[in-house]
Design an enzyme around this catalytic site. Structure first.
Site, short mmCIF file in Angstrom:
data_model
loop_
_atom_site.label_atom_id
_atom_site.label_comp_id
_atom_site.label_asym_id
_atom_site.label_seq_id
_atom_site.Cartn_x
_atom_site.Cartn_y
_atom_site.Cartn_z
N THR A 118 11.15 1.24 44.14
CA THR A 118 11.43 -0.10 43.61
C THR A 118 10.13 -0.81 43.28
O THR A 118 9.21 -0.86 44.10
CB THR A 118 12.22 -0.93 44.65
OG1 THR A 118 13.39 -0.22 45.03
CG2 THR A 118 12.60 -2.27 44.08
N ALA A 119 10.04 -1.37 42.08
CA ALA A 119 8.92 -2.18 41.60
C ALA A 119 7.65 -1.38 41.32
O ALA A 119 6.60 -1.97 41.06
CB ALA A 119 8.59 -3.31 42.58
N ALA A 120 7.73 -0.06 41.31
CA ALA A 120 6.53 0.73 41.00
C ALA A 120 6.05 0.44 39.58
O ALA A 120 4.84 0.30 39.33
CB ALA A 120 6.82 2.22 41.16
N GLY A 121 6.98 0.34 38.63
CA GLY A 121 6.60 0.05 37.26
C GLY A 121 6.01 -1.34 37.12
O GLY A 121 5.05 -1.55 36.36
N ASP A 122 6.56 -2.32 37.84
CA ASP A 122 6.01 -3.67 37.81
C ASP A 122 4.61 -3.70 38.41
O ASP A 122 3.71 -4.40 37.91
CB ASP A 122 6.92 -4.62 38.59
CG ASP A 122 8.32 -4.70 38.01
OD1 ASP A 122 8.46 -4.55 36.79
OD2 ASP A 122 9.27 -4.92 38.80
N ASP B 8 10.01 4.56 48.53
CA ASP B 8 10.86 3.60 47.80
C ASP B 8 10.15 3.30 46.48
O ASP B 8 9.05 2.75 46.48
CB ASP B 8 11.04 2.34 48.64
CG ASP B 8 11.97 1.32 47.99
OD1 ASP B 8 12.35 1.51 46.82
OD2 ASP B 8 12.29 0.32 48.66
N ASN C 56 9.20 2.18 30.62
CA ASN C 56 9.20 3.53 31.19
C ASN C 56 9.82 4.47 30.15
O ASN C 56 10.27 4.04 29.09
CB ASN C 56 9.90 3.57 32.55
CG ASN C 56 11.38 3.24 32.48
OD1 ASN C 56 12.05 3.47 31.47
ND2 ASN C 56 11.92 2.70 33.57
N MET D 107 16.32 -12.43 44.81
CA MET D 107 16.22 -11.83 46.14
C MET D 107 16.79 -10.42 46.06
O MET D 107 17.91 -10.23 45.57
CB MET D 107 17.00 -12.66 47.15
CG MET D 107 16.89 -12.16 48.57
SD MET D 107 15.22 -12.28 49.25
CE MET D 107 15.07 -14.04 49.49
N GLY E 29 9.80 -10.59 37.41
CA GLY E 29 8.73 -11.55 37.17
C GLY E 29 7.86 -11.75 38.39
O GLY E 29 6.63 -11.76 38.32
#
Length: 268
Positions: free
Chosen positions: A230-234, A228, A171, A1, A30
């Site tokens: 966050t999680a752009a690479g994922d 934001d 990255n 979370m 994941g």
């Protein structure tokens, strides 16, 4: 979370700052990869673990609502994994991960191999114990499934993992840490001595793809005003894996993934 605090600028050591707002968002590398692949059109099954707490229930429910198969998602005693994320006004972020139940995934269980067989890709990341990641990569290779590894959080990659990885997607900072090379092209060349294909993502400068015996391919990022990151690479990696599984050529896959990442950074 993900427990996300938004601030004008992140606090330095020993400093306290006042945040502008707080959000609680289902996350984890994941799950980010799984959701990105599902939203890009793939049928996705998830292997991992959540805790017996309220977060575990919420995380499982979120995956189901995203159309992801969760028969391989275990419930372990204790707390679910959490990430404490600080997002600055320009969209930059810093993250602390506390593994929780993820730390119990040290190998595959009965039925996990069945989910692997016939899959178009296995997406892995390093928020699990290395033994579990290596076991999954080995099982993927045995099943003839191409394995894609996002090597984050950055750490040393053992040879027994790399020998079962088909595509590595760090990255530029992770690539530098793995290879000791700060120039992305030099780092890419070093990565290709250990895996058949690699992509170095460069944030606002796009991405750099290479395969053994071929010339590097650079694709620029799509223009976007980040809110934001966050999680752009994922998001990039999940979308790329789907495009690749559909048989698109590498440059087209990179452009598709860049578009997905650009969409993702424009939203919290």
């Amino acid at each position: 979370m993900d427990l996300v605090a938004y601030v004008d600028s992140a606090p330095g050591r020993g400093e306290t700052v006042t945040g502008t707002r707080f959000r609680q968002v289902p996350g984890g590398k994941g799950a980010n990869l799984a959701v990105a692949a599902a939203r890009a059109g793939a049928d996705v099954a998830f292997l991992g673990a959540v805790g017996e707490d309220a977060f575990g229930t919420q995380l499982r429910t979120n995956l189901v609502e995203c159309g992801i198969e969760v028969s391989g998602l275990r419930t372990e005693g204790g707390a679910s994994g959490i990430a404490h994320i600080v997002v600055e006004a320009d969209g930059a972020n810093s993250i602390i991960v506390v593994p929780g139940a993820n730390g119990e995934v040290t190998g595959l269980r009965e039925g996990d191999q069945a989910l692997l067989r016939g899959s178009a890709a296995l997406l892995l990341q390093l928020e699990l114990p290395m033994d579990g990641v290596v076991a999954a990569a080995r099982a993927g290779r045995a099943a003839g499934v191409p394995t894609v590894l996002t090597p984050a959080p950055a750490r040393a990659l053992p040879p027994e993992l790399l020998e079962h990885v088909d595509l590595l997607v760090p990255n530029q900072h992770e690539a530098a840490k793995i290879t000791g090379e700060t120039d992305p092209r030099t780092a890419l060349a070093a990565l290709l001595r250990t895996v058949p294909e690699a992509i170095v993502t460069l944030g606002g400068d796009g991405s750099l793809y290479g395969a053994r015996g071929g010339e590097p391919v650079h694709v620029p990022a799509r223009k976007a005003t980040p809110v934001d990151t966050t999680a752009a690479g994922d998001t990039f990696c999940g979308a790329f894996a789907v495009a690749r599984a559909e048989g698109r050529p590498p440059e087209q896959c990179l452009r598709f993934a860049a578009a997905a990442a650009a969409l993702s950074v424009q939203r919290h």
